[in-house]
Design an enzyme around this catalytic site. Structure first.
Site, PDB file in Angstrom:
ATOM      1  N   SER A 185       0.842  -1.195   0.000  1.00  0.00           N
ATOM      2  CA  SER A 185       0.000   0.000   0.000  1.00  0.00           C
ATOM      3  C   SER A 185       0.873   1.240   0.000  1.00  0.00           C
ATOM      4  O   SER A 185       2.046   1.201   0.386  1.00  0.00           O
ATOM      5  CB  SER A 185      -0.903   0.025   1.234  1.00  0.00           C
ATOM      6  OG  SER A 185      -0.151   0.410   2.385  1.00  0.00           O
ATOM      7  N   ASP A 186       0.311   2.363  -0.437  1.00  0.00           N
ATOM      8  CA  ASP A 186       0.984   3.623  -0.192  1.00  0.00           C
ATOM      9  C   ASP A 186       0.850   3.939   1.300  1.00  0.00           C
ATOM     10  O   ASP A 186       0.152   3.231   2.045  1.00  0.00           O
ATOM     11  CB  ASP A 186       0.397   4.735  -1.056  1.00  0.00           C
ATOM     12  CG  ASP A 186       1.410   5.819  -1.386  1.00  0.00           C
ATOM     13  OD1 ASP A 186       2.354   6.008  -0.599  1.00  0.00           O
ATOM     14  OD2 ASP A 186       1.258   6.488  -2.422  1.00  0.00           O
ATOM     15  N   ALA A 187       1.520   4.985   1.752  1.00  0.00           N
ATOM     16  CA  ALA A 187       1.544   5.315   3.175  1.00  0.00           C
ATOM     17  C   ALA A 187       0.128   5.474   3.710  1.00  0.00           C
ATOM     18  O   ALA A 187      -0.645   6.293   3.211  1.00  0.00           O
ATOM     19  CB  ALA A 187       2.347   6.594   3.393  1.00  0.00           C
TER      20      ALA A 187
END
Length: 562
Positions: free
Chosen positions: A284-286
């Site tokens: 996932s992105d942050a």
């Protein structure tokens, strides 16, 4: 390319293992408790070189630690070794290795992605990638959250900009392919981002759930082709962003069409894995970003990231709390046992593919040599300086201002904006090198004073110098005339018709949009010291401008060309 070819899944497995490595994965998975498996899902950030923070991460049994090292090499070296020694299972050590002023203080300052693309030289790109590989491996990195493969189509998008290779697909694929090939051959996994594609919306997913508004035909012909090509090149991971792709959903799905990819089964499992055939790891992105936190409450979002197709959960404002959210999600069925098992197996597979389970500590992070203060060498600095210089692009000079001459342009007024960067540990931002080099060349350089603005009788040249590269949380790209000129009323004043005026961007390439009256404009893409020195040489006519713009700096507006 036919529609059939567009939809044929890629069959390459970038994480294919030898039998003995596969056996390690399965044996390790069997030894993990449920709690241990949940811990492996997390890739947590390490800000600076805080050994106590790293110890807390290791106590959770995390699968990866993302390093934002500070400016002291010895402290950074000690912190990375502590992360490895404190982990029962070898950790993924990741970083945002994108170049520009995100470069580390003790490493070679290489161009950002757009600057490298502006060089338009495959051999030079390979040499830069080789430098990045050598220095990143020496620091213990085995995973980079790059290349950015977004298409920089919307010039108002603040976070893609100089982090991208531009708007041309052939350039993106050439440069991203080189980086992936060189780094992965040397033992660092790359990560294509930001799935399903940024650069169409003009908003930043750090702040809101942004939208890729392309039709599916247009998406397949652009982002779909980019990702398929990257899969064919063997990229080992993909970052699933907090970006929606509404065309992938039925027209009557309502708000559900705007689900962030990071929590979308349709986009991760059906489109990315199923239709496109990706067999690597999805991270996932942050997760503290507004594109996710504005979509779903934390207790629901944490297990949803993994249940809907991501294999690793990136960053946390409260690691212990998010760990509990993940465990609770497993207990109540929001995270299935099968998805947990599949995700952890994928994480272990990437570790095995990189050989982390066979790597001795000194092989992973070589001993710090006595007296060493930098990783860079004179040879690597020379290559980076060559690239930073070659990237500088003369966009236009319709007033025939260049080359500058201290005899004709001696009295210079400078209006400067250094810019800033979201990334912890990024290089300090300063325009001092440009100023000093101009003075050494014989120019009488003075900073703009709002109370005594430049006038033809006391000024021979006005220079605007903007240093803002693409970074998170900018919100929008624009020239802040009020800040530059020192007040709202002063913002309306233009000097370009009375005094020769030069505008230089050492960052985003689109500032002409807000300054159509400026007739001489240059893009340098980053404010690295070697860019500033090379810029002054070119302003004086001592070296040619060679950069090829990776984007349309005229923003599609004929007005800006004159």
């Amino acid at each position: 390319m036919t529609e059939c070819e567009l939809n044929d899944p890629v069959t390459i497995d970038p994480l294919a293992l030898a039998p003995e490595d596969r056996a390690w994965v399965e044996a390790t998975l069997d030894t993990l408790s449920v709690e241990g498996k949940v811990g492996q899902l997390f890739a947590l950030s390490s800000i600076g070189d805080d050994l106590a923070e790293i110890s807390r991460h290791c106590a959770l049994g995390v699968g990866g630690i993302h390093r934002f090292p500070g400016h002291d090499l010895k402290a950074a070296w000690e912190a990375t070794r502590a992360a490895i020694q404190g982990s029962r299972i070898p950790p993924l050590i990741s970083g945002d290795i994108e170049g520009g002023t995100v470069s580390q203080a003790f490493a070679t300052a290489v161009p950002n992605q757009m600057g490298l693309a502006a060089c338009a030289d495959e051999d030079l790109s390979r040499r830069i990638s080789a430098i990045v590989l050598r220095e990143a491996r020496r620091q213990g990195f085995n995973w980079t959250f790059s290349p950015v493969v977004d298409i920089n189509r919307n010039f108002r998008n603040p976070v893609v900009g100089t982090r991208s290779y531009g708007s041309d697909m052939a350039t993106i694929l050439r440069e991203a392919g080189i980086m992936t090939e060189v780094l992965q051959a040397g033992g660092i996994a790359t990560c294509a981002k930001h799935w399903p594609g940024d650069g169409i919306d003009d908003r930043d997913q750090h702040l809101v759930t942004s939208v890729n508004g392309l039709s599916m035909d247009a998406w397949h012909a652009s982002f779909g082709e980019i990702y398929r090509t990257m899969f064919a090149k063997g990229v080992m991971s993909v970052m699933s962003a907090h970006i929606a792709l509404p065309a992938a959903f039925p027209a009557d799905a309502g708000a559900g069409r705007f689900v962030p990819a990071s929590v979308s089964k349709r986009l991760n499992l059906e489109l990315l894995r199923g239709e496109l055939g990706f067999k690597g790891l999805i991270v996932s992105d942050a997760t503290p970003m507004g594109g996710l936190t504005g979509w779903q409450e934390r207790a629901e979002a944490v297990p949803a990231v993994i249940e809907n197709g991501c294999d690793m959960f990136l960053f946390s404002p409260d690691p212990g709390g998010d760990y509990r959210h993940m465990m609770d999600g497993l207990r109540r069925g929001a995270l299935s046992e099968q998805r947990l098992e599949d995700a952890v197996r994928m994480i272990l597979t990437l570790k095995a593919r990189l050989g982390l389970h066979r790597m001795a500590l000194d092989e992973w992070v070589p001993p710090l040599e006595e007296g060493t203060t930098r990783l860079s060498t004179p040879e690597s600095e020379a290559v980076a300086a060559e690239a930073n210089a070659r990237a500088i692009t003369l966009v236009k000079d319709t007033q025939d201002l260049l080359p500058l001459d201290p005899a004709r342009h001696r009295r210079v007024v400078l209006l400067a904006e250094e810019g800033w960067n979201f990334i912890s540990g990024a290089l300090p931002r300063s325009l001092d090198v440009f100023c000093e080099d101009m003075r050494q060349a014989g120019f009488d350089l003075r900073m703009y004073d709002a109370e005594t603005p430049p006038a033809p009788e006391d000024t021979d040249l006005v220079v605007y110098l903007i240093g803002q590269e693409a970074t998170a949380s900018l919100s929008h790209i624009y020239l802040d005339w009020t800040a530059l000129h020192g007040g709202a009323r002063k913002a309306m004043k233009r000097f370009s018709r009375e005094i020769p005026t030069l505008m230089i961007s050492l960052g985003q390439p689109y500032y002409l949009y807000d300054a159509p009256d400026v007739r001489t404009y240059i893009n340098g893409y980053s404010a690295l010291p070697s860019v500033q020195s090379a810029l002054v040489e070119r302003l004086l006519g001592k070296a040619p401008f060679t950069g090829v713009s990776p984007v349309d700096p005229f923003c599609g507006e004929e007005q800006l060309r004159y």
